[in-house]
Design a protein around this motif. Structure first.
Motif, PDB file in Angstrom:
ATOM      1  N   HIS A   1       0.849  -1.201   0.000  1.00 13.35           N
ATOM      2  CA  HIS A   1       0.000   0.000   0.000  1.00 13.35           C
ATOM      3  C   HIS A   1       0.879   1.244   0.000  1.00 13.35           C
ATOM      4  O   HIS A   1       1.612   1.511   0.949  1.00 13.35           O
ATOM      5  N   ASP A   2       0.796   1.991  -1.093  1.00 18.27           N
ATOM      6  CA  ASP A   2       1.554   3.227  -1.233  1.00 18.27           C
ATOM      7  C   ASP A   2       0.681   4.380  -0.722  1.00 18.27           C
ATOM      8  O   ASP A   2      -0.108   4.954  -1.448  1.00 18.27           O
ATOM      9  N   ALA A   3       0.825   4.705   0.567  1.00 15.07           N
ATOM     10  CA  ALA A   3      -0.031   5.713   1.200  1.00 15.07           C
ATOM     11  C   ALA A   3       0.099   7.089   0.560  1.00 15.07           C
ATOM     12  O   ALA A   3      -0.906   7.738   0.261  1.00 15.07           O
ATOM     13  N   PRO A   4       1.329   7.601   0.296  1.00 16.89           N
ATOM     14  CA  PRO A   4       1.432   8.928  -0.332  1.00 16.89           C
ATOM     15  C   PRO A   4       0.736   8.993  -1.688  1.00 16.89           C
ATOM     16  O   PRO A   4       0.072   9.969  -2.015  1.00 16.89           O
ATOM     17  N   GLN A   5       0.898   7.916  -2.487  1.00 15.21           N
ATOM     18  CA  GLN A   5       0.254   7.911  -3.803  1.00 15.21           C
ATOM     19  C   GLN A   5      -1.269   7.901  -3.661  1.00 15.21           C
ATOM     20  O   GLN A   5      -1.985   8.574  -4.402  1.00 15.21           O
ATOM     21  N   THR A   6      -1.763   7.141  -2.668  1.00 17.67           N
ATOM     22  CA  THR A   6      -3.206   7.064  -2.452  1.00 17.67           C
ATOM     23  C   THR A   6      -3.770   8.422  -2.066  1.00 17.67           C
ATOM     24  O   THR A   6      -4.794   8.866  -2.585  1.00 17.67           O
ATOM     25  N   VAL A   7      -3.075   9.132  -1.146  1.00 16.75           N
ATOM     26  CA  VAL A   7      -3.531  10.458  -0.720  1.00 16.75           C
ATOM     27  C   VAL A   7      -3.531  11.425  -1.907  1.00 16.75           C
ATOM     28  O   VAL A   7      -4.468  12.202  -2.107  1.00 16.75           O
ATOM     29  N   ALA A   8      -2.445  11.357  -2.712  1.00 16.57           N
ATOM     30  CA  ALA A   8      -2.355  12.245  -3.873  1.00 16.57           C
ATOM     31  C   ALA A   8      -3.461  11.939  -4.879  1.00 16.57           C
ATOM     32  O   ALA A   8      -4.056  12.843  -5.475  1.00 16.57           O
ATOM     33  N   THR A   9      -3.750  10.645  -5.085  1.00 21.31           N
ATOM     34  CA  THR A   9      -4.793  10.238  -6.044  1.00 21.31           C
ATOM     35  C   THR A   9      -6.160  10.712  -5.581  1.00 21.31           C
ATOM     36  O   THR A   9      -6.963  11.221  -6.368  1.00 21.31           O
ATOM     37  N   ILE A  10      -6.438  10.565  -4.273  1.00 19.80           N
ATOM     38  CA  ILE A  10      -7.728  10.998  -3.733  1.00 19.80           C
ATOM     39  C   ILE A  10      -7.894  12.512  -3.911  1.00 19.80           C
ATOM     40  O   ILE A  10      -8.959  13.001  -4.307  1.00 19.80           O
ATOM     41  N   ALA A  11      -6.807  13.262  -3.625  1.00 15.78           N
ATOM     42  CA  ALA A  11      -6.874  14.716  -3.791  1.00 15.78           C
ATOM     43  C   ALA A  11      -7.132  15.086  -5.250  1.00 15.78           C
ATOM     44  O   ALA A  11      -7.927  15.979  -5.559  1.00 15.78           O
ATOM     45  N   ARG A  12      -6.442  14.383  -6.174  1.00 13.82           N
ATOM     46  CA  ARG A  12      -6.630  14.661  -7.597  1.00 13.82           C
ATOM     47  C   ARG A  12      -8.057  14.343  -8.038  1.00 13.82           C
ATOM     48  O   ARG A  12      -8.695  15.115  -8.765  1.00 13.82           O
TER      49      ARG A  12
ATOM     50  N   ASN B   1     -10.749  14.238  -6.198  1.00 12.43           N
ATOM     51  CA  ASN B   1     -11.682  15.216  -5.626  1.00 12.43           C
ATOM     52  C   ASN B   1     -11.684  16.496  -6.455  1.00 12.43           C
ATOM     53  O   ASN B   1     -12.733  17.106  -6.697  1.00 12.43           O
ATOM     54  N   GLY B   2     -10.471  16.917  -6.892  1.00 17.26           N
ATOM     55  CA  GLY B   2     -10.383  18.106  -7.737  1.00 17.26           C
ATOM     56  C   GLY B   2     -11.091  17.912  -9.063  1.00 17.26           C
ATOM     57  O   GLY B   2     -11.806  18.805  -9.542  1.00 17.26           O
ATOM     58  N   GLU B   3     -10.893  16.723  -9.671  1.00 16.23           N
ATOM     59  CA  GLU B   3     -11.550  16.439 -10.946  1.00 16.23           C
ATOM     60  C   GLU B   3     -13.064  16.391 -10.792  1.00 16.23           C
ATOM     61  O   GLU B   3     -13.811  16.868 -11.653  1.00 16.23           O
ATOM     62  N   ALA B   4     -13.516  15.807  -9.666  1.00 19.07           N
ATOM     63  CA  ALA B   4     -14.962  15.716  -9.421  1.00 19.07           C
ATOM     64  C   ALA B   4     -15.572  17.113  -9.298  1.00 19.07           C
ATOM     65  O   ALA B   4     -16.655  17.386  -9.828  1.00 19.07           O
ATOM     66  N   LYS B   5     -14.853  18.025  -8.610  1.00 16.33           N
ATOM     67  CA  LYS B   5     -15.354  19.385  -8.458  1.00 16.33           C
ATOM     68  C   LYS B   5     -15.416  20.096  -9.805  1.00 16.33           C
ATOM     69  O   LYS B   5     -16.409  20.763 -10.144  1.00 16.33           O
ATOM     70  N   THR B   6     -14.330  19.930 -10.604  1.00 13.24           N
ATOM     71  CA  THR B   6     -14.288  20.568 -11.926  1.00 13.24           C
ATOM     72  C   THR B   6     -15.410  20.047 -12.824  1.00 13.24           C
ATOM     73  O   THR B   6     -16.091  20.814 -13.512  1.00 13.24           O
ATOM     74  N   ASN B   7     -15.615  18.719 -12.812  1.00 15.02           N
ATOM     75  CA  ASN B   7     -16.671  18.121 -13.643  1.00 15.02           C
ATOM     76  C   ASN B   7     -18.051  18.582 -13.199  1.00 15.02           C
ATOM     77  O   ASN B   7     -18.942  18.815 -14.035  1.00 15.02           O
ATOM     78  N   ARG B   8     -18.251  18.719 -11.873  1.00 13.39           N
ATOM     79  CA  ARG B   8     -19.552  19.168 -11.374  1.00 13.39           C
ATOM     80  C   ARG B   8     -19.838  20.598 -11.813  1.00 13.39           C
ATOM     81  O   ARG B   8     -20.938  20.920 -12.268  1.00 13.39           O
ATOM     82  N   GLU B   9     -18.828  21.463 -11.699  1.00 14.91           N
ATOM     83  CA  GLU B   9     -19.014  22.857 -12.110  1.00 14.91           C
ATOM     84  C   GLU B   9     -19.264  22.947 -13.608  1.00 14.91           C
ATOM     85  O   GLU B   9     -20.100  23.737 -14.073  1.00 14.91           O
ATOM     86  N   ARG B  10     -18.532  22.121 -14.390  1.00 16.66           N
ATOM     87  CA  ARG B  10     -18.720  22.122 -15.839  1.00 16.66           C
ATOM     88  C   ARG B  10     -20.129  21.655 -16.206  1.00 16.66           C
ATOM     89  O   ARG B  10     -20.783  22.199 -17.093  1.00 16.66           O
TER      90      ARG B  10
END
Length: 255
Positions: free
Chosen positions: A34-45, A47-56
């Motif tokens: 389990h690569d914890a740093p990669q998982t945290v970074a992926t979740i943050a990314r 979440n950002g994509e989900a917000k952008t898609n929702r606004e779009r």
């Protein structure tokens, strides 16, 4: 999945791999670090994509309300422009207006028909290259599957789709298949195939070293029963035939 542990002098510790990552064991016994740093970074990314898609989506939905009831905006604009150019005398004749509108719509359809055909052709080519090419280049198929690639694609190809120019795999329940080694990321073709084959009820018929069904075709090695066509055989029958007669004999059968 469960954390893999070891006990030393009465104390329990998480077991780690060579990269210092804690090891988790999946239900099928496969161990993945389990690569914890990669998982945290992926979740943050994500979440950002989900917000952008929702606004779009919200912006697009708001803009489209102005065109409610219009199925073909391009044809509608062309028809309105044509009507505006008519003189008052022709506007009195409703039949003439309807005729002009119909001719305008027809002209637009004829103009863009080749473009739509080309688009469909390009989409088909993209689908063939990304999905068909993925199967043809699959190391998992080369290393683990005993039947020809086209049979594998015929069986599992419907689980793969092209979305935003990328290959996306879906399981038997219609859910996207995600990578085990890259948490939060979609599975690649090999990972998805391994998962799909693992849940396939006839996997022993297609895996190298599989048990086989025992009910295949009869005859000498390399021979072919008279009248048998590849297109009329089920996946399990094809697998049985290849195990009994070999792949060369299978390819010699009439299509």
């Amino acid at each position: 999945m469960k954390l893999k542990t070891l006990t030393v002098e009465g104390k329990t510790y998480a077991e780690v791999n060579d990269q210092g990552q804690p090891i988790y064991v999946h239900e099928d016994g496969k161990e993945v670090g389990h690569d914890a740093p990669q998982t945290v970074a992926t979740i943050a990314r994500l979440n950002g994509e989900a917000k952008t898609n929702r606004e779009r989506y919200e912006k697009a939905e708001s803009s489209l309300k102005a065109f409610e009831g219009i199925e073909d905006p391009t044809a509608a604009k062309k028809a309105l422009q044509t009507i505006q150019n008519l003189d008052d005398k022709k506007l009195v004749d409703a039949g003439e207006v309807d005729k002009v509108k119909a001719e305008a719509i027809k002209a637009v359809e004829e103009k863009y028909a080749p473009v739509l055909a080309q688009r469909d052709e390009l989409q088909a080519s993209l689908h063939k290259e990304l999905i068909g090419g993925g199967f043809a280049r699959s190391k998992y198929i080369q290393d683990n599957i005993a039947v020809p690639v086209d049979m594998v694609q015929a069986t599992f190809g419907q689980h793969f789709k092209i979305e935003e120019g990328k290959v996306v795999a879906y399981d038997q329940n219609g859910e996207k298949i995600y990578s085990r080694v890259r948490p939060g990321e979609l599975a690649n073709v090999d990972e998805a195939l391994e998962s799909l084959v693992g849940g396939y009820q006839h996997k022993d018929l297609i895996l190298k070293g599989g048990k086989g069904s025992g009910g295949g075709f009869q005859g000498g090695k390399g021979g072919a029963p008279a009248g048998v066509k590849r297109s009329e055989m089920s996946v399990s029958q094809k697998a049985d035939f290849i195990k009994e007669h070999g792949n060369d004999a299978f390819l010699k059968l009439p299509q």
